[in-house]
Design a protein around this motif. Structure first.
Motif, mmCIF file in Angstrom:
data_model
loop_
_atom_site.group_PDB
_atom_site.id
_atom_site.type_symbol
_atom_site.label_atom_id
_atom_site.label_comp_id
_atom_site.label_asym_id
_atom_site.label_seq_id
_atom_site.Cartn_x
_atom_site.Cartn_y
_atom_site.Cartn_z
ATOM 1 N N VAL A 99 0.843 -1.196 0.000
ATOM 2 C CA VAL A 99 0.000 0.000 0.000
ATOM 3 C C VAL A 99 0.879 1.246 0.000
ATOM 4 O O VAL A 99 2.088 1.160 0.215
ATOM 5 N N SER A 100 0.247 2.381 -0.221
ATOM 6 C CA SER A 100 0.922 3.675 -0.079
ATOM 7 C C SER A 100 0.119 4.536 0.866
ATOM 8 O O SER A 100 -1.107 4.404 0.954
ATOM 9 N N VAL A 101 0.820 5.425 1.576
ATOM 10 C CA VAL A 101 0.153 6.332 2.509
ATOM 11 C C VAL A 101 0.665 7.752 2.306
ATOM 12 O O VAL A 101 1.801 7.970 1.889
ATOM 13 N N VAL A 102 -0.215 8.696 2.626
ATOM 14 C CA VAL A 102 0.143 10.110 2.675
ATOM 15 C C VAL A 102 -0.412 10.644 3.987
ATOM 16 O O VAL A 102 -1.613 10.496 4.264
ATOM 17 N N VAL A 103 0.452 11.230 4.797
ATOM 18 C CA VAL A 103 0.052 11.890 6.033
ATOM 19 C C VAL A 103 0.193 13.378 5.760
ATOM 20 O O VAL A 103 1.313 13.890 5.626
ATOM 21 N N SER A 104 -0.958 14.061 5.649
ATOM 22 C CA SER A 104 -0.942 15.436 5.166
ATOM 23 C C SER A 104 -2.230 16.153 5.525
ATOM 24 O O SER A 104 -3.275 15.524 5.671
ATOM 25 N N THR A 105 -2.144 17.482 5.591
ATOM 26 C CA THR A 105 -3.362 18.292 5.715
ATOM 27 C C THR A 105 -4.052 18.415 4.369
ATOM 28 O O THR A 105 -5.181 18.856 4.288
ATOM 29 N N GLY A 106 -3.338 18.070 3.312
ATOM 30 C CA GLY A 106 -3.844 18.253 1.957
ATOM 31 C C GLY A 106 -3.216 19.449 1.271
ATOM 32 O O GLY A 106 -3.344 19.633 0.072
#
Length: 137
Positions: free
Chosen positions: A56-63
């Protein structure tokens, strides 16, 4: 990396199974910098894809690209019954508002991050910096 993980309660999780790629938002709790714990709907597309393809891939971000954010590839593992309670406990400790989800048919999942890519434009991390995780088999 630690500050960004602790500042966020949710992440974007990308999967790819026989129905194609999919991205969803999920609550998470970290145990260390390279292990993320979460729950997914038993009958959801995300869990089905993980069962077919655990990469899988993840993004931890406010956008916002102007806020610090993390990106990673990880291996997803559905945890056994003995670890399920611990994942749920960790999740509610970090994200109390996730408690109602735990009364639904959900499955605990652990993500092992291979390496993070940290981007923080305001502090000069562009392009992002790769932060390697533990070696995986």
């Amino acid at each position: 990396m630690r500050n960004t993980l602790s500042a966020h309660k949710s992440l974007f999780l990308a999967t790819s199974g026989s129905t194609g790629p999919w991205v969803g938002g999920v609550y998470f709790a970290e145990t260390g910098e390279f292990t993320l714990n979460l729950v997914l709907e038993d009958r959801g597309r995300t869990l089905a894809a993980i069962r077919e393809n655990p990469v899988v891939s993840v993004v931890v971000s406010t956008g916002s690209p102007m806020q610090p954010f993390l990106q990673a590839q990880a291996l997803a593992e559905v945890v056994g019954a003995e670890e399920d309670a611990r994942v749920r406990e960790l999740l509610v400790a970090k994200v109390p508002e996730a408690a109602p989800f735990l009364s639904q048919p959900v499955t605990a999942v652990r993500l092992t991050v291979r390496k993070w890519r940290a981007t923080d434009i305001a502090n000069g991390l562009l392009p992002g910096v790769e932060l390697p995780g533990p070696r995986l088999p």
